[in-house]
Design a protein around this motif. Structure first.
Motif, mmCIF file in Angstrom:
data_model
loop_
_atom_site.group_PDB
_atom_site.id
_atom_site.type_symbol
_atom_site.label_atom_id
_atom_site.label_comp_id
_atom_site.label_asym_id
_atom_site.label_seq_id
_atom_site.Cartn_x
_atom_site.Cartn_y
_atom_site.Cartn_z
ATOM 1 N N PHE A 188 68.688 17.260 22.732
ATOM 2 C CA PHE A 188 69.384 18.478 22.298
ATOM 3 C C PHE A 188 70.863 18.161 22.145
ATOM 4 N N CYS A 189 71.535 18.937 21.310
ATOM 5 C CA CYS A 189 72.923 18.655 20.936
ATOM 6 C C CYS A 189 73.745 19.935 20.932
ATOM 7 N N VAL A 190 75.064 19.754 20.929
ATOM 8 C CA VAL A 190 75.997 20.856 20.705
ATOM 9 C C VAL A 190 76.804 20.511 19.454
ATOM 10 N N LEU A 191 76.668 21.342 18.413
ATOM 11 C CA LEU A 191 77.347 21.126 17.128
ATOM 12 C C LEU A 191 78.516 22.087 16.985
ATOM 13 N N LYS A 192 79.643 21.591 16.498
ATOM 14 C CA LYS A 192 80.763 22.459 16.164
ATOM 15 C C LYS A 192 80.650 22.815 14.685
ATOM 16 N N SER A 193 80.558 24.115 14.371
ATOM 17 C CA SER A 193 80.348 24.566 12.999
ATOM 18 C C SER A 193 81.447 25.536 12.593
ATOM 19 N N LYS A 194 81.862 25.432 11.329
ATOM 20 C CA LYS A 194 82.901 26.313 10.801
ATOM 21 C C LYS A 194 82.281 27.325 9.853
ATOM 22 N N PHE A 195 82.579 28.603 10.099
ATOM 23 C CA PHE A 195 82.141 29.696 9.234
ATOM 24 C C PHE A 195 83.375 30.471 8.768
ATOM 25 N N LYS A 196 83.175 31.382 7.834
ATOM 26 C CA LYS A 196 84.283 32.175 7.304
ATOM 27 C C LYS A 196 85.014 32.927 8.407
#
Length: 744
Positions: free
Chosen positions: A560-568
């Motif tokens: 399992f992972c932790v992803l940093k994601s960019k949204f509006k």
């Protein structure tokens, strides 16, 4: 009397009264008997008796006595001292007997039963008082002449004998007395107000006259039996069971009080036994069939306690109640276990049912060992009616509690829940099924860090070890050791990276799992990003450098992972599985992909990819948008990055569908249990044959039943025996096909 003493010089003093002149000693006093015995004055006996007879007659008439009691007492004493006791006793008996005979005429006038009893009671009381006064006057006669002649009754006993002989032995008086008493008791039982003091006095009279048992008691018990036999038949049909139980209890208390109040104490045992027989023994089956199920169903503890106390009084009551209690437990328990539609609540229902039945056993049945054993047998029977499923569901229930334990309960409460689960667990025959599913779920909790409490996990492990032995928990303990070793290893690995100056933007953690301890996971070749592959190789090199001769295989389905994601609307941290991570990383290269493109790029198997995309595009947190809309993932579906995604939390956990149990996983676990059982049967057969060398089929099967800890059928044993014969571990006897020989 003479007294002698000596002076110091040895000379004797003269004896007293010796007649010596000049003697200073006292004079001797001599007492002599009368020369003639005193005689009574002439006609004293006649005059004395006239006075005494007049006094006795006055007592009988309740009138004034002319002479003082002292004078009368002295006259009796004088007559007794001059050997006239027998004549005096006989004369007194005649006077008293005539008086008692005259009393009989007083009872012929009254026709009313209660008025008759009142008059009889008055006559009896008067007679007793008269005999007491007469005895006071003739006390010397009672204490001398009567005591010296054991065959002669005392004056009090004489009075009883005369009353019994001339009054109560009369058929009419006796029958009217007994029937009147029975009628009063009957009226009292029917809630009418009666004179209890009258009952007590007359029954005491019968007891004093030694007429109670043969004249009254037998008839009283017979009337009681008839009354309660008829009343019991009516009430058991008319009342519901709780009402009937309270009615019986009230009747028993009334009869006990009746014995204390006015009946002879010796009657209590026979009377209570009679009531118990007619109101309880005769209706045990009806009471149980008509009301036990509803009382248990409604959890009416007070009525159940009362039922138990009443049925324990009679011979067949306890066994009948225990049998029906066992039957009820099996019926309800079977409904819980065998209803596949309620599998989701089966374990909780079983725990609640066990608590309920334990409370009833303790509070209502006095923790009677027979009922405790019966309840245990019932649970063991119905919980194994549905093979394997209860064991599986108990393991899943433990998993649910271990995941949410601290959220729903404190450590103490969670431990109590685990204790209750262990009680139900003891009834399961196929404990290996529980072990398989428990191990699988424990692995998930440990690997993804979802265990609510490490202490609770170790507490459960301790309980299982205590219940089933170290062999049962050996692999489970190994899993905990692996996790501890992995944590230590990762500390060493991070220090190694610092020493080697090998830094990365990605922080990786690895758990080293010993293959024999953990569930078997199917390997999957997926297309990892280059940075992930590099990190894996760095760790592989570090690990194999420390542990030569070992093989290291990465399991992408467990990561399992932790992803940093960019949204509006801002950045979010997404906690996802490794497979979900691979799919999301693909959208760094484009905004939209079709299903086939995603599968080719990630290398995820078809089934896993569908579940992964479903969690990302169809769940609550939809970071991808699916076209066309719908919950099912099909070939040709298009997936687009949802730039408008919003959520109130910064770190969002997206459901890890791949970690949930699938039908295939369930089947695979069940098949592994089945295969393990085959190995255990084979090992047990070889172990027995190696020790015995030769054994008949019947004895071999019998020993297998004793050794194996899981349910097994004879046909399954026969198949394993045939398999071992084919593999030449054993052979059949040439002359007797039912005899086996071990082949070394």
């Amino acid at each position: 009397m003479e007294s002698h003493s000596e002076h110091k010089n040895g000379m004797k003093k003269p004896p007293l009264g010796s007649g010596l002149k000049g003697s200073a000693g006292p004079k001797k006093l001599t007492i002599k008997n009368f020369k003639a015995k005193p005689r009574l004055p002439q006609d004293y006996e006649k005059i004395a008796w006239q006075k005494l007879e007049e006094a006795v007659s006055a007592i009988h008439r309740s009138s004034f006595i002319r002479y003082s009691l002292e004078e009368l007492y002295k006259a009796v004493e004088n007559l007794c001292s001059h050997k006239i006791s027998q004549t005096l006793y006989d004369q007194l008996k005649v006077v008293c007997e005539k008086h008692v005979q005259r009393q009989l005429d007083l009872f012929s006038e009254d026709s009313d039963s209660e008025a008759f009893l009142v008059k009889l009671d008055k006559q009896w009381r008067d007679h007793c008082q008269q005999m007491v006064m007469i005895r006071c006057i003739f006390l010397v006669l009672d204490r001398t002449y009567v005591l010296q002649n054991s065959m002669i009754p005392s004056l009090w006993d004489l009075g009883l004998e005369l009353f019994r002989m001339h009054v109560m032995s009369n058929g009419s008086v006796k029958d009217r007395c007994v029937n009147g008493l029975l009628d009063l008791i009957k009226r009292e039982r029917n809630r009418d107000a009666v004179d209890r003091s009258l009952l007590r006095s007359l029954i005491s009279m019968l007891s004093d006259l030694q007429m109670y048992h043969r004249t009254f008691e037998d008839k009283f018990l017979d009337e009681t039996r008839k009354m309660y036999a008829a009343e019991g038949r009516d009430r058991v049909q008319e009342f519901d069971v709780p009402e009937y139980l309270h009615y019986v209890d009230r009747r028993l208390r009334e009869e006990k009080e009746r014995c204390i109040t006015y009946l002879d104490q010796g009657t209590q045992k026979s009377l209570i036994s009679c009531v118990e027989r007619e109101l309880i023994s005769e209706h045990v089956a009806t009471i149980l069939q008509k009301g036990l199920h509803s009382l248990l169903e409604q959890n009416r503890l007070d009525e159940l306690k009362l039922m138990y106390s009443l049925l324990m009084r009679v011979k067949l009551g306890p066994d009948s109640l225990c049998t029906q209690f066992n039957k009820y437990a099996k019926t309800i328990g079977s409904n819980i276990v065998c209803n596949s539609e309620k599998d989701s609540t089966m374990v909780q229902d079983l725990l609640d049912f066990k608590d309920k039945m334990d409370t009833i056993t303790k509070s209502c049945f006095a923790q009677n060992q027979k009922f405790v054993d019966s309840l245990r047998e019932a649970f063991e029977t119905f919980i194994n009616k549905r093979q394997n499923k209860p064991a599986e569901l108990i393991a899943k229930y433990v998993d649910l509690r271990m995941r949410a334990g601290n959220k729903e309960a404190s450590e103490v409460e969670l431990d109590k829940i685990l204790d209750k689960i262990m009680v139900v667990f003891r009834f399961i025959h196929g404990k290996d099924v529980f072990e398989a599913f428990y191990k699988k779920d424990l692995a998930k909790r440990l690997l993804v860090g979802k265990s609510a409490s490490v202490d609770a996990e170790k507490s459960m492990l301790s309980k299982l070890k205590q219940e089933c032995g170290a062999h049962f928990t050996g692999k489970l303990e190994g899993m905990f050791k692996d996790m501890e070793h992995s944590r230590e290893l990762m500390v060493q690995y991070k220090q190694h990276l610092i020493t080697q100056n090998q830094t990365s933007n990605i922080e990786m953690g690895v758990n080293i799992l010993t293959m024999g301890y953990w569930p078997t996971y199917n390997p999957m070749d997926v297309h990892l990003p280059a940075e992930m592959v590099k990190l894996q190789e760095q760790f592989r090199k570090f690990y194999l450098g420390r542990h030569s001769g070992r093989k290291l295989t990465f399991q992408p389905t467990l990561g399992f992972c932790v992803l940093k994601s960019k949204f509006k609307l801002g950045s979010k941290e997404l906690q996802v599985s490794l497979l979900q991570c691979l799919v999301l990383l693909l959208f760094n290269e484009g905004d939209s992909f079709i299903y086939e493109q995603i599968q080719k790029a990630t290398g995820i198997t078809n089934e896993e990819l569908r579940r992964t995309l479903q969690s990302l595009a169809c769940g609550k947190a939809r970071v991808l948008t699916k076209i066309p809309k719908g919950k099912e993932i099909n070939d040709g579906d298009t997936f687009t990055f949802n730039n408008d995604f919003k959520h109130k939390l910064v770190r969002i956990k997206i459901n890890q569908i791949q970690m949930k149990e699938t039908v295939e996983e369930n089947t695979s676990t069940t098949e592994r249990v089945f295969q393990d059982r085959q190995y255990q049967i084979d090992a047990a057969i070889v172990r027995i044959m190696k020790m015995r060398k030769s054994l008949s089929h019947t004895l071999l099967v019998s020993e297998l039943f004793e050794q194996l800890k899981f349910p097994v059928k004879p046909p399954d044993m026969k198949k394993r025996i045939e398999s071992l014969i084919e593999r030449e571990y054993m052979e059949r006897d040439k002359d007797n096909t039912n005899l086996y020989h071990y082949m070394a």
